[in-house]
Design a protein around this motif. Sequence first.
Motif, mmCIF file in Angstrom:
data_model
loop_
_atom_site.group_PDB
_atom_site.id
_atom_site.type_symbol
_atom_site.label_atom_id
_atom_site.label_comp_id
_atom_site.label_asym_id
_atom_site.label_seq_id
_atom_site.Cartn_x
_atom_site.Cartn_y
_atom_site.Cartn_z
ATOM 1 N N THR A 188 -6.503 -5.187 5.256
ATOM 2 C CA THR A 188 -6.720 -4.609 6.588
ATOM 3 C C THR A 188 -7.926 -5.255 7.265
ATOM 4 O O THR A 188 -7.898 -5.538 8.464
ATOM 5 N N SER A 193 -1.398 -5.952 9.439
ATOM 6 C CA SER A 193 -0.858 -4.685 9.940
ATOM 7 C C SER A 193 -0.405 -3.823 8.766
ATOM 8 O O SER A 193 -0.327 -4.291 7.621
ATOM 9 N N LEU A 194 -0.093 -2.569 9.059
ATOM 10 C CA LEU A 194 0.365 -1.661 8.008
ATOM 11 C C LEU A 194 1.614 -2.216 7.332
ATOM 12 O O LEU A 194 1.738 -2.192 6.095
ATOM 13 N N THR A 205 5.625 1.767 3.670
ATOM 14 C CA THR A 205 4.618 1.946 4.729
ATOM 15 C C THR A 205 4.000 3.341 4.654
ATOM 16 O O THR A 205 2.829 3.515 4.987
ATOM 17 N N LYS A 206 4.786 4.317 4.200
ATOM 18 C CA LYS A 206 4.257 5.677 4.085
ATOM 19 C C LYS A 206 3.150 5.736 3.034
ATOM 20 O O LYS A 206 2.101 6.348 3.249
ATOM 21 N N THR A 207 3.391 5.071 1.897
ATOM 22 C CA THR A 207 2.387 5.048 0.828
ATOM 23 C C THR A 207 1.113 4.348 1.300
ATOM 24 O O THR A 207 -0.008 4.837 1.069
ATOM 25 N N VAL A 208 1.296 3.211 1.983
ATOM 26 C CA VAL A 208 0.134 2.468 2.491
ATOM 27 C C VAL A 208 -0.628 3.301 3.513
ATOM 28 O O VAL A 208 -1.861 3.340 3.512
ATOM 29 N N GLY A 209 0.118 4.004 4.368
ATOM 30 C CA GLY A 209 -0.523 4.858 5.363
ATOM 31 C C GLY A 209 -1.375 5.938 4.714
ATOM 32 O O GLY A 209 -2.500 6.212 5.153
ATOM 33 N N ASN A 210 -0.841 6.554 3.666
ATOM 34 C CA ASN A 210 -1.595 7.594 2.942
ATOM 35 C C ASN A 210 -2.839 7.018 2.273
ATOM 36 O O ASN A 210 -3.921 7.621 2.288
ATOM 37 N N LEU A 212 -4.449 4.323 3.199
ATOM 38 C CA LEU A 212 -5.403 3.942 4.238
ATOM 39 C C LEU A 212 -6.240 5.136 4.691
ATOM 40 O O LEU A 212 -7.443 5.009 4.950
ATOM 41 N N ARG A 213 -5.606 6.291 4.781
ATOM 42 C CA ARG A 213 -6.347 7.499 5.141
ATOM 43 C C ARG A 213 -7.410 7.817 4.088
ATOM 44 O O ARG A 213 -8.529 8.209 4.409
ATOM 45 N N ARG A 216 -10.270 5.281 4.508
ATOM 46 C CA ARG A 216 -11.101 5.629 5.673
ATOM 47 C C ARG A 216 -12.034 6.796 5.359
ATOM 48 O O ARG A 216 -13.200 6.802 5.748
#
Length: 245
Positions: A188, A193-194, A205-210, A212-213, A216
């Motif tokens: 990142t 991108s995601l 992408t859902k796993t990566v999104g979680n 990433l949260r 952060r």
Amino acid sequence: MYTLSCYVLENFSNLALYPDEEQMRSSPLRVFLADDHRLLAAGVRHALKDYNIDVVGMAYNLSELVGRYLAVRPDVLVTDVRFDSKCATETGLDACEEILSKDPGAKIVVYSQFDDEYIIEKAYKLGAMAFVLKEESTDVLDQAIQTVAEGREFFSPLVAQLLARSSVKDRNPGKLLDERELRIFLLTADGASLAQVAESLDLSTKTVGNLLRTVRTKLSIETTSDFTKLAIRYGLTTTELKSRS
């Protein structure tokens, strides 16, 4: 016994022993001001007159900053960080670095709206002697200029607070993240991108999104630019990560 020394003390005690030094203190400081906001620069120039500071030169873009500074050789340079430059990667800090390479004795005050700890730390590390935020009062800018002119570093109240907070809070990704989170952080930081991160790590992408949260939250960052700055600060790169695997 009434001696000559008694006579001197009685009759000349109010005279300055070093008139040249007194005269030097009363002489205006010569400052070069660099800022691409002309109205702001004019306002600062006018305000500094009340502090016995004479703006002897100005630059409104990076292309003229170094040359004009070297032609004037002021007591202190006051410069912004971001300029409206054709090259987005060039900043006032790059100009400062060039000036210091040509004039190692240059005394520099960085005057900026950016309260980013990374930028502030970088400014001091490359040789600037003060960093003042534009939201701070003209009194603070005056103190910075006067202190730097004397050859001493200056830390404004707000900048000192920011640096103290940064030093106390360790946000080293290499220490706070597990291996998978660190990979996501670095990709990142490199601008992926995601979807690109998900493809690279063979994750949804859902796993990566979680994840990433989680990253952060652990590092107290939000934007991609925050990822990049933190990676640079701690000397982390994707190349370095690959060499560990």
